[in-house]
Design a protein around this motif. Structure first.
Motif, short mmCIF file in Angstrom:
data_model
loop_
_atom_site.label_atom_id
_atom_site.label_comp_id
_atom_site.label_asym_id
_atom_site.label_seq_id
_atom_site.Cartn_x
_atom_site.Cartn_y
_atom_site.Cartn_z
N PHE A 12 0.86 -1.11 0.14
CA PHE A 12 0.03 -0.02 0.13
C PHE A 12 0.88 1.20 0.04
N ASN A 13 1.72 1.45 0.80
CA ASN A 13 2.62 2.49 1.06
C ASN A 13 3.54 2.57 -0.11
N ALA A 14 4.05 1.53 -0.98
CA ALA A 14 4.66 1.63 -2.02
C ALA A 14 3.94 2.21 -3.33
N GLY A 15 2.43 1.67 -3.33
CA GLY A 15 1.58 2.36 -4.45
C GLY A 15 1.50 3.79 -4.26
N VAL A 16 1.27 4.21 -2.67
CA VAL A 16 0.92 5.66 -2.58
C VAL A 16 2.42 6.35 -2.87
N PHE A 17 3.61 5.98 -2.78
CA PHE A 17 4.81 6.69 -3.25
C PHE A 17 4.86 6.84 -4.74
N VAL A 18 4.41 5.56 -5.49
CA VAL A 18 4.55 5.85 -6.77
C VAL A 18 3.49 6.86 -7.40
N ALA A 19 2.09 6.59 -6.83
CA ALA A 19 1.22 7.58 -7.21
C ALA A 19 1.36 8.89 -7.11
N LEU A 20 2.01 9.40 -5.77
CA LEU A 20 2.58 10.67 -5.72
C LEU A 20 3.61 11.29 -6.70
N THR A 21 4.48 10.35 -6.87
CA THR A 21 5.60 10.68 -7.56
C THR A 21 5.27 10.86 -9.31
N LEU A 22 4.31 10.00 -9.78
CA LEU A 22 3.97 10.05 -11.00
C LEU A 22 2.90 11.23 -11.14
N ASP A 23 2.17 11.71 -9.93
CA ASP A 23 1.40 12.95 -10.17
C ASP A 23 2.29 14.28 -10.35
N LEU A 24 3.42 14.15 -9.13
CA LEU A 24 4.52 15.43 -9.29
C LEU A 24 4.99 15.63 -10.51
N VAL A 25 5.37 14.39 -11.15
CA VAL A 25 6.24 14.60 -12.22
C VAL A 25 5.27 14.82 -13.53
N GLN A 26 4.09 14.47 -13.46
CA GLN A 26 3.11 14.95 -14.66
C GLN A 26 2.89 16.25 -14.49
N PHE A 27 2.68 16.94 -13.32
CA PHE A 27 2.50 18.12 -12.81
C PHE A 27 3.63 18.91 -13.59
N LYS A 28 4.77 18.70 -13.14
CA LYS A 28 6.18 19.71 -13.74
C LYS A 28 6.07 19.65 -15.23
N HIS A 29 5.72 18.48 -15.69
CA HIS A 29 5.66 18.67 -17.35
C HIS A 29 4.77 19.37 -17.80
N ARG A 30 3.53 19.57 -17.00
CA ARG A 30 2.37 20.22 -17.72
C ARG A 30 2.78 21.49 -17.66
N GLY A 31 3.18 22.27 -16.90
CA GLY A 31 3.69 23.52 -16.83
C GLY A 31 2.66 24.83 -16.65
N ARG A 32 1.51 24.34 -16.46
CA ARG A 32 0.32 25.39 -16.59
C ARG A 32 -0.65 25.20 -15.27
N GLU A 33 -1.56 26.11 -15.30
CA GLU A 33 -2.47 25.83 -14.16
C GLU A 33 -3.56 24.75 -14.39
N LEU A 34 -3.88 24.04 -13.52
CA LEU A 34 -4.96 23.01 -13.72
C LEU A 34 -6.19 23.53 -13.92
N SER A 35 -6.88 23.10 -15.09
CA SER A 35 -8.33 23.45 -15.20
C SER A 35 -9.21 22.67 -14.46
N ILE A 36 -10.38 23.30 -14.41
CA ILE A 36 -11.59 22.51 -13.73
C ILE A 36 -11.86 21.20 -14.32
#
Length: 316
Positions: A12-36
């Motif tokens: 479970f904790n490994a899954g949480v770590f992977v999910a957070l990492t993917l979310d953070l990496v994707q956000f950095k690549h997105r480079g713009r404000e999150l739309s609704i």
């Protein structure tokens, strides 16, 4: 009480770590404000992932534990909306730019995961050693519900809080933002930025909210793994939920009333547990019915005002 395999904890904790990492990496690549729309998609993904994990709990621990997880998750997820009201105030107070809000929330969630894990462990230990403490938790929830019902919340001056006074005393702080950095080197001296102060306040406020939300789950279960995972799954979706609701938050005028009813219900259940046993399915039905009703009534009550504002708005 049935125990949970150490491998289930690790997975479970490994899954949480992977999910957070993917979310953070994707956000950095997105480079713009999150739309609704994008926030709605991400919120749906987090909910689906939580429900899929609920199926895993069903398979490994059985339907009773799965129902406990689902009820705890719904309670925690609904109470986390109250965090969003405060996040809006924090970001407005520190004048955090929209892009920087993403980063503050990501690392705020990481801090919340650590602090909630420790808080849950401490709470479970206290409950297992001193059974009477459940009555204290129940009374505390009733007090919290009463305050939500009847005490008008005053605007918070975060700059005068003891947390900010301690930070300003212990660390040099620059008055301006430096992109999305929490610290910056100015004249060969490391200084905290206002974004770092906002992050600190977010984590402290989440710890304050945890004092309400974690005891609320104890009314459903005292299984450490269920309490922990339901909390964590609810917190993981908080960032996307914030960007989904931030522009609609003024329309949820009766949501605090619904949350107060939920707290009053679970607090009463904890205090009256020796006199009346309320099955978990009924608890889940009550929580869902209260939240659905208050949200629906809020949207209906504010629909006319929102329509009038749109009509009065000048055309661009």
């Amino acid at each position: 009480m049935a125990t949970t395999s150490i491998w289930f904890w690790i997975a479970f904790n490994a899954g949480v770590f992977v999910a957070l990492t993917l979310d953070l990496v994707q956000f950095k690549h997105r480079g713009r404000e999150l739309s609704i729309r994008a926030a709605a998609h991400r919120t749906a993904i987090w909910i689906i992932l939580s429900l899929l994990f609920n199926l895993v709990v069903w398979k490994i621990r059985g339907p009773d534990k799965a129902l406990e997880f689902l009820t705890g998750y719904v309670i925690e997820y609904s109470l986390s909306v109250d965090n969003i009201f405060v996040f809006v105030l924090i970001f407005a107070y520190f004048r955090v730019p929209p892009m920087a809000q993403h980063r503050a929330l990501v690392w705020g969630i990481v801090g919340a995961l650590v602090m909630r894990g420790l808080t849950i462990w401490l709470g479970i230990e206290l409950v297992n050693r001193f059974d009477f403490i459940l009555y204290i938790f129940g009374a505390f929830l009733l007090v919290s519900a009463w305050r939500m019902f009847f005490v008008k919340q005053q605007p918070k001056d975060f700059g005068q809080s003891w947390v900010m006074r301690c930070c300003n005393w212990a660390f040099p702080v620059t008055p301006v933002f430096h992109d999305e950095h929490f610290k910056v080197r100015v004249n060969n001296r490391w200084m905290l930025t206002p974004l770092a102060l906002a992050l600190i306040v977010i984590d402290v406020m989440d710890l304050v909210f945890a004092v309400d939300s974690i005891p609320a789950v104890f009314a459903i279960t005292r299984d450490t793994f269920i309490v922990y995972t339901s909390n964590i799954c609810a917190i993981l979706g908080l960032r996307s939920l914030y960007f989904l609701l931030v522009k609609l938050i003024d329309r949820f005028i009766y949501l605090k009333t619904g949350l107060a009813i939920v707290l009053a219900f679970v607090g009463t259940k904890m205090i009256a547990r020796d006199l009346l046993t309320i099955p978990t399915p009924i608890s889940l039905a009550v929580v869902v019915a209260v939240l659905t009703t208050t949200i629906a009534v809020s949207m209906i009550a504010t629909r006319r005002d929102n329509a009038n504002q749109n009509e009065a708005a000048p055309e661009k």
